[in-house]
Write a protein that holds these residues in place. Structure first.
Motif, PDB file in Angstrom:
ATOM      1  N   PRO A  38      34.252  91.152 -35.782  1.00 45.23           N
ATOM      2  CA  PRO A  38      35.462  91.632 -36.449  1.00 45.23           C
ATOM      3  C   PRO A  38      36.068  90.621 -37.420  1.00 45.23           C
ATOM      4  O   PRO A  38      36.572  90.992 -38.474  1.00 45.23           O
ATOM      5  CB  PRO A  38      36.415  91.904 -35.278  1.00 45.23           C
ATOM      6  N   ILE A  39      36.012  89.318 -37.078  1.00 47.75           N
ATOM      7  CA  ILE A  39      36.580  88.304 -37.970  1.00 47.75           C
ATOM      8  C   ILE A  39      35.686  88.078 -39.183  1.00 47.75           C
ATOM      9  O   ILE A  39      36.128  88.152 -40.331  1.00 47.75           O
ATOM     10  CB  ILE A  39      36.789  86.982 -37.215  1.00 47.75           C
ATOM     11  N   GLY A  40      34.411  87.789 -38.933  1.00 48.24           N
ATOM     12  CA  GLY A  40      33.489  87.529 -40.029  1.00 48.24           C
ATOM     13  C   GLY A  40      33.404  88.677 -41.017  1.00 48.24           C
ATOM     14  O   GLY A  40      33.303  88.464 -42.231  1.00 48.24           O
ATOM     15  N   LEU A  41      33.457  89.895 -40.507  1.00 49.33           N
ATOM     16  CA  LEU A  41      33.371  91.066 -41.373  1.00 49.33           C
ATOM     17  C   LEU A  41      34.547  91.127 -42.343  1.00 49.33           C
ATOM     18  O   LEU A  41      34.377  91.363 -43.544  1.00 49.33           O
ATOM     19  CB  LEU A  41      33.333  92.332 -40.510  1.00 49.33           C
ATOM     20  N   LYS A  42      35.755  90.877 -41.834  1.00 43.47           N
ATOM     21  CA  LYS A  42      36.937  90.933 -42.700  1.00 43.47           C
ATOM     22  C   LYS A  42      36.956  89.785 -43.706  1.00 43.47           C
ATOM     23  O   LYS A  42      37.382  89.958 -44.853  1.00 43.47           O
ATOM     24  CB  LYS A  42      38.207  90.935 -41.847  1.00 43.47           C
ATOM     25  N   MET A  86      58.223  78.749 -29.552  1.00 38.40           N
ATOM     26  CA  MET A  86      57.706  79.792 -30.439  1.00 38.40           C
ATOM     27  C   MET A  86      56.963  80.824 -29.605  1.00 38.40           C
ATOM     28  O   MET A  86      56.356  80.484 -28.593  1.00 38.40           O
ATOM     29  CB  MET A  86      56.745  79.186 -31.472  1.00 38.40           C
ATOM     30  N   ALA A  87      57.003  82.062 -30.056  1.00 35.70           N
ATOM     31  CA  ALA A  87      56.268  83.120 -29.357  1.00 35.70           C
ATOM     32  C   ALA A  87      55.671  84.074 -30.372  1.00 35.70           C
ATOM     33  O   ALA A  87      56.243  84.318 -31.433  1.00 35.70           O
ATOM     34  CB  ALA A  87      57.190  83.873 -28.405  1.00 35.70           C
ATOM     35  N   ILE A  88      54.489  84.594 -30.055  1.00 38.09           N
ATOM     36  CA  ILE A  88      53.823  85.558 -30.912  1.00 38.09           C
ATOM     37  C   ILE A  88      53.086  86.559 -30.040  1.00 38.09           C
ATOM     38  O   ILE A  88      52.556  86.213 -28.983  1.00 38.09           O
ATOM     39  CB  ILE A  88      52.850  84.857 -31.898  1.00 38.09           C
ATOM     40  N   ALA A  89      53.091  87.827 -30.468  1.00 34.93           N
ATOM     41  CA  ALA A  89      52.346  88.883 -29.778  1.00 34.93           C
ATOM     42  C   ALA A  89      51.366  89.469 -30.783  1.00 34.93           C
ATOM     43  O   ALA A  89      51.759  90.163 -31.726  1.00 34.93           O
ATOM     44  CB  ALA A  89      53.299  89.951 -29.256  1.00 34.93           C
ATOM     45  N   ASN A  90      50.088  89.167 -30.595  1.00 33.23           N
ATOM     46  CA  ASN A  90      49.067  89.560 -31.561  1.00 33.23           C
ATOM     47  C   ASN A  90      48.397  90.875 -31.176  1.00 33.23           C
ATOM     48  O   ASN A  90      48.017  91.077 -30.018  1.00 33.23           O
ATOM     49  CB  ASN A  90      47.992  88.471 -31.655  1.00 33.23           C
ATOM     50  N   VAL A  91      48.228  91.749 -32.175  1.00 35.33           N
ATOM     51  CA  VAL A  91      47.490  92.984 -31.966  1.00 35.33           C
ATOM     52  C   VAL A  91      46.012  92.641 -31.858  1.00 35.33           C
ATOM     53  O   VAL A  91      45.459  91.977 -32.747  1.00 35.33           O
ATOM     54  CB  VAL A  91      47.711  93.960 -33.133  1.00 35.33           C
ATOM     55  N   PRO A  92      45.316  93.032 -30.769  1.00 40.17           N
ATOM     56  CA  PRO A  92      43.887  92.710 -30.647  1.00 40.17           C
ATOM     57  C   PRO A  92      43.062  93.365 -31.749  1.00 40.17           C
ATOM     58  O   PRO A  92      43.409  94.436 -32.254  1.00 40.17           O
ATOM     59  CB  PRO A  92      43.516  93.278 -29.271  1.00 40.17           C
ATOM     60  N   SER A  93      41.975  92.708 -32.122  1.00 37.50           N
ATOM     61  CA  SER A  93      41.023  93.300 -33.053  1.00 37.50           C
ATOM     62  C   SER A  93      40.078  94.198 -32.268  1.00 37.50           C
ATOM     63  O   SER A  93      40.312  94.508 -31.097  1.00 37.50           O
ATOM     64  CB  SER A  93      40.242  92.183 -33.760  1.00 37.50           C
ATOM     65  N   GLU A  94      38.973  94.594 -32.915  1.00 38.49           N
ATOM     66  CA  GLU A  94      37.966  95.387 -32.209  1.00 38.49           C
ATOM     67  C   GLU A  94      37.398  94.615 -31.021  1.00 38.49           C
ATOM     68  O   GLU A  94      36.898  95.201 -30.062  1.00 38.49           O
ATOM     69  CB  GLU A  94      36.831  95.774 -33.171  1.00 38.49           C
ATOM     70  N   THR A 125      43.793  86.624 -36.706  1.00 42.34           N
ATOM     71  CA  THR A 125      42.868  85.494 -36.812  1.00 42.34           C
ATOM     72  C   THR A 125      42.062  85.560 -38.101  1.00 42.34           C
ATOM     73  O   THR A 125      41.933  84.566 -38.830  1.00 42.34           O
ATOM     74  CB  THR A 125      41.925  85.446 -35.599  1.00 42.34           C
ATOM     75  N   ALA A 126      41.511  86.729 -38.410  1.00 42.27           N
ATOM     76  CA  ALA A 126      40.742  86.888 -39.652  1.00 42.27           C
ATOM     77  C   ALA A 126      41.624  86.650 -40.867  1.00 42.27           C
ATOM     78  O   ALA A 126      41.207  86.014 -41.845  1.00 42.27           O
ATOM     79  CB  ALA A 126      40.114  88.283 -39.712  1.00 42.27           C
TER      80      ALA A 126
END
Length: 273
Positions: free
Chosen positions: A18-22, A238-246, A254-255
């Motif tokens: 998913p990261i490399g593709l984007k 600090m806080a962050i809530a990340n939406v998961p990728s595939e 991340t991408a």
């Protein structure tokens, strides 16, 4: 547009998840001063229709051949093959963009190889916020850095620490702390899950003084991270809530962080430390 007289740098991507593709698609759309020349994939015989949709199709090469056709490699692969991707580039004075930050802790001599040969290892901010603040605070004195990571159960399945300790994640009905220790030990036990903790440790006071908690939460649908820092220059959280990728182990941001780093390389204005 690239600066007049500026040489276009060739980029290779190791891994097309998913990261490399984007990242590949962004390079194909255009990033000033960069051109995509090659990719390495786990199964080169598998059809890759996403490559055919690019305006300019890169070469598909084994990892060992990427250095010969690129100036920069973006590592988006399993941590176990980090060394085979990064070493050829930094040994020849080139750049490696590393996402498997945890694997750097057990391949630290790669940093020395880069230093000796004029190469560079760049770790993107990835799924973490505040690395600029931590890096700046590290120029003074940091007393403590603590990180608490909470993830959906499916994002932790198969982690070596979970398997070794026979933790039945799928049986959990409420948030449960499954690990507490140093960032170094966390990176060993969760190599695909807590690269953010390794990046935080490398930006601040090191993997043995950075503390980490990992919680599995069956009610969560996002990867969340909270950081608390005490330093002589500032105290901050600090806080962050990340939406998961595939890939549930990795956030979508991340991408985007890798793409932002690549844009900075030749940008006329760079924001952040």
């Amino acid at each position: 547009m690239p600066v007049a007289g500026q040489r276009t740098q060739r980029v290779a991507i190791a891994g097309l998840g998913p990261i490399g593709l984007k990242v590949m698609q962004a390079l194909d759309r255009g990033i000033d001063g960069l051109t995509l020349t090659a990719v390495a994939v786990g199964n080169p015989d598998r059809p890759r229709p996403e490559l055919d949709r690019l305006s300019r199709r890169p070469q598909v090469l084994p990892v060992a051949e990427l250095e010969s056709v690129a100036d920069i490699v973006v590592e988006c692969a399993p941590a176990a093959i980090l060394r085979s991707i990064v070493e050829p580039f930094v040994a020849r004075g080139k750049m490696a963009v590393v996402l498997s930050a945890g694997a750097l802790l057990t391949n630290w001599d790669l940093v020395e190889i880069a230093k000796k040969n004029g190469g560079q290892i760049a770790v993107p901010t990835g799924a973490l916020i505040g690395l600029d603040a931590v890096t700046a605070a590290a120029e003074g004195v940091i007393a403590s850095v603590r990180m608490v990571t909470r993830k959906p159960v499916k994002g932790l399945l198969g982690a070596p620490y979970v398997v070794a300790n026979k933790i039945d994640l799928e049986a959990l009905t409420e948030a449960t702390k499954i690990f507490e220790g140093t960032a170094r030990d966390g990176a060993k036990g969760f190599p695909a899950n807590v690269n953010v903790a390794a990046a935080l440790a490398l930006a601040g006071i090191g993997p043995d003084r950075t503390t980490l908690e990992i919680w599995a939460d069956p009610k969560l649908d996002r990867n969340t991270h909270r950081i608390e820092v005490e330093a002589d220059s500032a105290s901050f959280s600090m806080a962050i809530a990340n939406v998961p990728s595939e890939n549930p182990k990795t956030g979508r941001i991340t991408a985007l962080s890798v793409i932002a780093l690549l844009r900075k390389l030749n940008a006329p204005l760079r924001m952040g430390t």
